[in-house]
Design an enzyme around this catalytic site. Structure first.
Site, PDB file in Angstrom:
ATOM      1  N   ASP A  32       0.837  -1.217   0.000  1.00  0.00           N
ATOM      2  CA  ASP A  32       0.000   0.000   0.000  1.00  0.00           C
ATOM      3  C   ASP A  32       0.867   1.262   0.000  1.00  0.00           C
ATOM      4  OD1 ASP A  32      -2.349   1.393  -0.035  1.00  0.00           O
ATOM      5  OD2 ASP A  32      -2.784   1.157   2.103  1.00  0.00           O
ATOM      6  N   ASN A  80     -10.898  -2.539  -5.311  1.00  0.00           N
ATOM      7  CA  ASN A  80     -10.137  -1.627  -6.178  1.00  0.00           C
ATOM      8  C   ASN A  80     -10.798  -1.431  -7.548  1.00  0.00           C
ATOM      9  OD1 ASN A  80      -6.891  -2.734  -4.910  1.00  0.00           O
ATOM     10  ND2 ASN A  80      -8.096  -0.964  -4.290  1.00  0.00           N
TER      11      ASN A  80
HETATM   12  C1  IPE Z   1      -5.380  -2.648  -0.156  1.00  0.00           C
HETATM   13  O1  IPE Z   1      -5.046  -1.330  -0.360  1.00  0.00           O
HETATM   14  C2  IPE Z   1      -5.359  -3.385  -1.464  1.00  0.00           C
HETATM   15  C3  IPE Z   1      -4.059  -3.564  -2.065  1.00  0.00           C
HETATM   16  C4  IPE Z   1      -2.901  -3.217  -1.567  1.00  0.00           C
HETATM   17  C5  IPE Z   1      -4.071  -4.218  -3.340  1.00  0.00           C
HETATM   18  P1  IPE Z   1      -6.172  -0.183  -0.524  1.00  0.00           P
HETATM   19  O2  IPE Z   1      -5.437   1.091  -0.714  1.00  0.00           O
HETATM   20  O3  IPE Z   1      -7.120  -0.560  -1.578  1.00  0.00           O
HETATM   21  O4  IPE Z   1      -6.893  -0.248   0.882  1.00  0.00           O
HETATM   22  P2  IPE Z   1      -7.839   0.804   1.621  1.00  0.00           P
HETATM   23  O5  IPE Z   1      -8.924   1.156   0.658  1.00  0.00           O
HETATM   24  O6  IPE Z   1      -7.006   1.994   1.966  1.00  0.00           O
HETATM   25  O7  IPE Z   1      -8.322   0.084   2.844  1.00  0.00           O
HETATM   26  C1  IPE Z   2      -1.489   0.275  -3.400  1.00  0.00           C
HETATM   27  O1  IPE Z   2      -1.300   1.636  -3.422  1.00  0.00           O
HETATM   28  C2  IPE Z   2      -1.728  -0.304  -4.757  1.00  0.00           C
HETATM   29  C3  IPE Z   2      -3.109  -0.751  -5.019  1.00  0.00           C
HETATM   30  C4  IPE Z   2      -4.086  -0.726  -4.185  1.00  0.00           C
HETATM   31  C5  IPE Z   2      -3.366  -1.280  -6.343  1.00  0.00           C
HETATM   32  P1  IPE Z   2      -2.520   2.665  -3.418  1.00  0.00           P
HETATM   33  O2  IPE Z   2      -2.876   2.954  -4.833  1.00  0.00           O
HETATM   34  O3  IPE Z   2      -3.610   2.170  -2.570  1.00  0.00           O
HETATM   35  O4  IPE Z   2      -1.827   3.929  -2.767  1.00  0.00           O
HETATM   36  P2  IPE Z   2      -2.475   4.955  -1.734  1.00  0.00           P
HETATM   37  O5  IPE Z   2      -3.027   4.149  -0.602  1.00  0.00           O
HETATM   38  O6  IPE Z   2      -3.523   5.707  -2.466  1.00  0.00           O
HETATM   39  O7  IPE Z   2      -1.321   5.803  -1.300  1.00  0.00           O
HETATM   40 MG    MG Z   3      -4.064   2.412  -0.609  1.00  0.00          MG
END
Ligand code: IPE
Ligand code: IPE
Ligand code: MG
Length: 263
Positions: A32, A80
């Protein structure tokens, strides 16, 4: 260049502190923070995801070198799909490119690729490439790399419950035979042991629908480091932290010491 070799020697020094007899057998990672990494650098979120792929390569390589047997990476959650189409499309393109580029490397390193999640929702070209790499690498015996794609634990648990209900109805299994082990065998993770260590980057204190069943007794390690900045050193640090823990599984500390003494 100099910075890189300094980093490499840092990793070596840290690695010497790792107890090879107490390695986690299965590490799961919620990768993340790609978006925040990009925002800090005034770049697009996509650039953050691109940089995140470099971190994936480093971590896969480090786990393989250290002898970790299973590595599960949460790459795309079922939630996602709710992101803007432009970001979802870019993530799917990056995923396919990663698979195309990484195939030979996985083969060379004898890494078997697997995937969990609602894979039917992936675009056809991504699914085709994914299944091809899974098929091509199925002989890899050194490590299993599991990508969680379009994955949601609640979805997985509901699916398992429905399959059990169907098998009871069809007489394949008796109701009284259903227990946690049997339930586990109906999950998409059935072939893999439960994770020993869960790492989440970017500091969020939640599971975001990841492996809710399988993480029941997993050790948690949450670091503020954003995923694109996560290095081999960070991984080793997480393993060192894990090796300091006492996993009691509901027993007392004395009981655990006795068990270790008997071994
Ligand atoms: C969790 O991250 C999913 C992945 C790392 C693929 P998110 O960024 O989607 O999680 P939330 O929405 O902050 O809980
Ligand atoms: C994790 O990074 C990757 C996926 C969930 C695909 P994020 O895209 O969630 O990054 P933040 O949480 O917005 O920083
Ligand atoms: Mg995230």
């Amino acid at each position: 260049m100099r910075g890189k070799s300094k980093k490499a020697s840092g990793a070596k020094e840290l690695l010497s502190k790792v107890d090879p007899a107490k390695l986690p057998r299965h590490i799961a990672i919620i990768m993340d923070g790609n978006g925040r990494w990009a925002r800090k650098k005034l770049l697009s979120r996509i650039k953050g995801h691109e940089k995140g792929i470099d971190a994936v390569r480093d971590v896969v390589e480090a786990c393989r070198e250290m002898g970790i047997q299973y590595l599960t990476l949460y790459a795309f959650s079922v939630e996602n799909w709710r992101r803007p189409a432009s970001e979802v499309n870019a993530l799917m393109r990056l995923l396919r490119n990663y698979l195309l580029k990484e195939r030979d490397n996985l083969l060379k390193n004898e890494i078997r690729l697997k995937a969990i999640g609602d894979l039917d929702r992936l675009p056809e070209n991504v699914r085709e490439t994914l299944f091809k790499v899974i098929e091509d690498t199925k002989g890899g015996e050194k490590m299993t790399l599991i990508l969680a794609l379009s994955y949601g634990a609640r979805w997985e648990i509901v699916k398992a419950a429905l399959r059990i209900a169907r098998d009871i109805k069809e007489g394949k299994i008796k109701e009284e035979e259903v227990n946690p082990d049997v339930f586990s065998s109906y999950l998409t993770t059935a072939p893999f042991p439960d994770p020993d260590l869960l790492i989440r980057t970017s500091g969020e204190l939640r599971l975001s629908n990841f492996l809710l069943w399988q993480l029941a007794y997993t050790e948690l390690y949450i670091t503020p480091t954003l995923w694109p900045d996560f290095t081999k050193e960070d991984l080793i640090q997480a393993i060192l932290d894990y090796q300091e823990r006492e996993r009691r599984f509901g027993m007392t500390s004395d009981q655990i010491s006795e068990l270790h003494a008997k071994r």
